[in-house]
Design a protein around this motif. Structure first.
Motif, short mmCIF file in Angstrom:
data_model
loop_
_atom_site.label_atom_id
_atom_site.label_comp_id
_atom_site.label_asym_id
_atom_site.label_seq_id
_atom_site.Cartn_x
_atom_site.Cartn_y
_atom_site.Cartn_z
N ARG A 180 0.81 -1.21 0.00
CA ARG A 180 0.00 0.00 0.00
C ARG A 180 0.85 1.27 0.00
O ARG A 180 0.47 2.29 -0.58
CB ARG A 180 -0.93 -0.02 1.21
N THR A 181 2.00 1.22 0.65
CA THR A 181 2.87 2.40 0.74
C THR A 181 4.00 2.38 -0.28
O THR A 181 4.87 3.27 -0.24
CB THR A 181 3.49 2.50 2.15
N ASN A 182 3.98 1.40 -1.17
CA ASN A 182 5.06 1.26 -2.16
C ASN A 182 6.41 1.16 -1.45
O ASN A 182 7.39 1.81 -1.82
CB ASN A 182 5.06 2.43 -3.15
N SER A 183 6.44 0.36 -0.40
CA SER A 183 7.65 0.09 0.39
C SER A 183 8.13 1.29 1.18
O SER A 183 9.26 1.28 1.70
CB SER A 183 8.79 -0.43 -0.50
N GLN A 184 7.29 2.32 1.31
CA GLN A 184 7.67 3.50 2.09
C GLN A 184 7.08 3.41 3.51
O GLN A 184 6.32 4.27 3.95
CB GLN A 184 7.18 4.77 1.39
N VAL A 185 7.43 2.36 4.21
CA VAL A 185 6.90 2.13 5.54
C VAL A 185 7.63 3.04 6.53
O VAL A 185 8.86 3.00 6.61
CB VAL A 185 7.06 0.66 5.97
N THR A 186 6.90 3.84 7.27
CA THR A 186 7.52 4.77 8.22
C THR A 186 7.24 4.41 9.67
O THR A 186 7.49 5.23 10.56
CB THR A 186 7.02 6.21 7.95
#
Length: 283
Positions: free
Chosen positions: A185-191
């Motif tokens: 869902r985050t395009n691997s931009q997990v924060t």
């Protein structure tokens, strides 16, 4: 002359009258039995309710949702670190997953504690959630405390993630911690702070155990995502605590619409400003 005959008659008459009187006295008719009268209870008139006199109904108490029961470790002795490490090479060969990666995940997840249980219910060496284990045919939570079953199930999950993300270790490790849905869902931009710390810890363990796959890009991405997370957090704080009215000047016109035309505006010492600052909004 006539008194004697009357006296003779009176005595027999009295003899007849006295028994009759006594009989009449003993045979008086009984008083009639009255049926019981049922008295209806007094009726209270129904009051007319007005908005002020309407009864206040208390809301029904809401039952708190039942908390899931955390798995309970077995009473048998816990396998030692050496026993667990001895199982990993065979599991790695069976599923074609790098041994260093399995060891790194075990170290970061449970530090080789086969009886570990997380606050959210993850179980065993590789901290498997029961629904995830069920996807691989392990439906008994008690079985997840068995080190061999736990290692095989967790390694199968890593193997599937490696195929899905084309051996990108950074994305695989993030997905193992945060879930595939979040990564996709985050395009691997997990924060998530937990996921960033976890990814960094697994990669460092992996390198220490002799892993050779490229992981520097994943570490660089973690640092970038930390910056993004801090910037987003600062933006949320500004939005929450800063009054937006202080970020702009509010002005009001002082002339009629025609005079607002700069070409028609009078110039001179007696001219009025076209706008003035609305000081009522400044605190």
């Amino acid at each position: 002359m006539h008194s004697k005959p009357l006296a003779r008659l009176a005595i027999p008459l009295l003899a007849l009258l006295v028994p009759l009187a006594l009989r009449a006295e003993t045979e008086q008719p009984a008083a009639p039995t009255l049926a019981p009268v049922t008295v209806p209870p007094p009726t209270t008139p129904t009051p007319t309710l007005t908005p002020d006199s309407a009864p206040v109904l208390e809301p029904a108490p809401v039952a708190e949702p039942a908390r899931p029961v955390r798995p309970t470790p077995p009473e048998r002795p816990r396998p030692s670190r050496a026993e667990v490490q001895a199982l990993i090479p065979d599991v790695a060969r069976r599923h074609g997953v790098e041994e260093a990666l399995i060891r790194a995940v075990v170290a970061a997840e449970s530090n080789y504690n086969a009886h570990a249980v997380s606050p959210v219910g993850a179980v065993g060496l590789m901290q498997l959630m029961p629904p995830t284990a069920a996807d691989y045919g392990v439906t008994s939570v008690a079985d997840l405390f068995d080190p061999r079953i736990n290692l095989n199930t967790g390694t199968r999950h890593i193997k599937r993630l490696l195929r899905k993300y084309k051996n990108d270790y950074g994305r695989v490790i993030m997905a193992y911690n945060a879930g595939e849905g979040v990564v996709d869902r985050t395009n691997s931009q997990v924060t998530y702070q937990e996921t960033l710390n976890y990814t960094e810890a697994v990669i460092r363990h992996y390198r220490r155990y002799g892993g050779t796959a490229p992981t520097q890009t994943a570490l660089d991405q973690v640092q970038t995502l930390r910056t993004v997370r801090n910037t987003s957090q600062a933006r949320r704080l500004l939005k929450k605590y800063l009054d937006p009215s202080l970020l702009s000047l509010k002005v009001k016109p002082t002339l009629d619409v025609r005079s607002l035309n700069p070409a028609l505006h009078d110039v001179g010492p007696e001219s009025k400003p076209m706008f003035e600052l609305n000081t009522t909004v400044i605190r």
